[in-house]
Design an enzyme around this catalytic site. Sequence first.
Site, short mmCIF file in Angstrom:
data_model
loop_
_atom_site.label_atom_id
_atom_site.label_comp_id
_atom_site.label_asym_id
_atom_site.label_seq_id
_atom_site.Cartn_x
_atom_site.Cartn_y
_atom_site.Cartn_z
N HIS A 1 0.87 -1.19 0.00
CA HIS A 1 0.00 0.00 0.00
C HIS A 1 0.91 1.23 0.00
O HIS A 1 2.14 1.10 -0.06
CB HIS A 1 -0.96 -0.03 1.19
CG HIS A 1 -0.30 0.04 2.53
ND1 HIS A 1 0.59 -0.92 2.97
CD2 HIS A 1 -0.38 0.95 3.54
CE1 HIS A 1 1.01 -0.60 4.18
NE2 HIS A 1 0.44 0.53 4.54
N ASP B 1 5.75 4.69 5.20
CA ASP B 1 6.76 3.76 5.70
C ASP B 1 6.94 2.55 4.78
O ASP B 1 7.82 1.72 5.03
CB ASP B 1 6.44 3.30 7.13
CG ASP B 1 5.04 2.75 7.31
OD1 ASP B 1 4.17 3.03 6.47
OD2 ASP B 1 4.80 2.04 8.32
N HIS B 2 6.16 2.47 3.71
CA HIS B 2 6.28 1.36 2.76
C HIS B 2 6.77 1.80 1.37
O HIS B 2 7.06 0.95 0.54
CB HIS B 2 4.93 0.65 2.61
CG HIS B 2 4.49 -0.03 3.86
ND1 HIS B 2 4.55 -1.40 4.03
CD2 HIS B 2 3.99 0.47 5.01
CE1 HIS B 2 4.10 -1.71 5.24
NE2 HIS B 2 3.76 -0.59 5.85
N HIS C 1 -6.72 -3.42 5.70
CA HIS C 1 -6.12 -2.27 6.38
C HIS C 1 -7.08 -1.10 6.23
O HIS C 1 -8.17 -1.24 5.65
CB HIS C 1 -4.75 -1.98 5.76
CG HIS C 1 -3.90 -1.05 6.56
ND1 HIS C 1 -3.88 -1.03 7.94
CD2 HIS C 1 -3.01 -0.09 6.16
CE1 HIS C 1 -3.03 -0.11 8.35
NE2 HIS C 1 -2.49 0.47 7.29
N HIS D 1 7.45 -5.54 10.89
CA HIS D 1 6.65 -4.31 10.96
C HIS D 1 6.28 -3.97 12.41
O HIS D 1 5.13 -3.79 12.76
CB HIS D 1 5.40 -4.41 10.09
CG HIS D 1 4.77 -3.07 9.80
ND1 HIS D 1 3.79 -2.53 10.60
CD2 HIS D 1 4.97 -2.19 8.80
CE1 HIS D 1 3.42 -1.35 10.11
NE2 HIS D 1 4.13 -1.13 9.02
#
Length: 304
Positions: free
Chosen positions: A61, A65-66, A138, A265
């Site tokens: 997504h 942070d990704h 999510h 994570h």
Amino acid sequence: MLELCLLGCGGMMPLPHRRLTSLMARYNGKSILIDCGEGTQVGIKEKGWSFKPIDIICFTHYHADHISGLPGLLLTLGNAQRTEPLLLAGPKGLERVVNALRVIAPDLPFPIVFRELKEKTETIEMDGYRIRAFRVNHNVICYGYSIEIDRAGKFDVEKARANQVEMKYWSRLQKGEVITLPDRTLTGDLVMGPARKGIKCTYTTDTRPTPSIVEHAADADLFICEGMYGEPDKQEKAVEYKHMTFYEAAKLAKDAGVREMWLTHYSPSLVHPEEFLPKVREIFPAARAGKDGKSTTLLFEEEE
């Protein structure tokens, strides 16, 4: 064999000894990257792997942070004189998000090919392996990924002779070639035994537990799963922000029948995840605490 390295295992913000989320896999000279959080390039360099042979970058997504490490990685690939197209895959909005990030990386010597995921499950066929994307749960659209490598059956001499296949065709059929003759068509199933167990790694993060995870992680050799919280009193927070606890991840691993699970994570507040492993292993004994640089090589059964 499939080589894997957890480049970063942090969630939300990087810490001095914990980079943000990223996984790199290597198979047959090709590399697969899943997520590209801040610090991804440092993780690749520390591992001693190369940037250039990356086949595909998959995004779960578009929370920062990704994906925050992507512009710098694209510039590094360009500086490495890459000219081959780079495939990016992720949820709807991929092209818009990447092009916005490319304001600071506008000139690249290679084209970017976008594969936007729109269905609940999608399959991306690559050179010698496949990636299965599956929707999870999510607070934005988010996908998990499985990397799968098939293993053909063994060549069966008796079967080839019983099917009256001439020896001069055996090697070509073993390689998967279909041979058309004037009187018949020869295919691999005439000379090969049943398919053997392949290799499978499933990666999922930023989600509540869902049946889709159990379905797609079923019988995986390695299951890399979000464990945002290890503290028992964080269950309500996990539900509110649509993340998972260590114990929910362990239950998924148990239900999916995976061989081994790595947690990843972590919340920035979770300083020592290994402290909670004894309770986790009461649910799933083959649970491990992921950490930056944690690596393994998955082998076919007869190579182990």
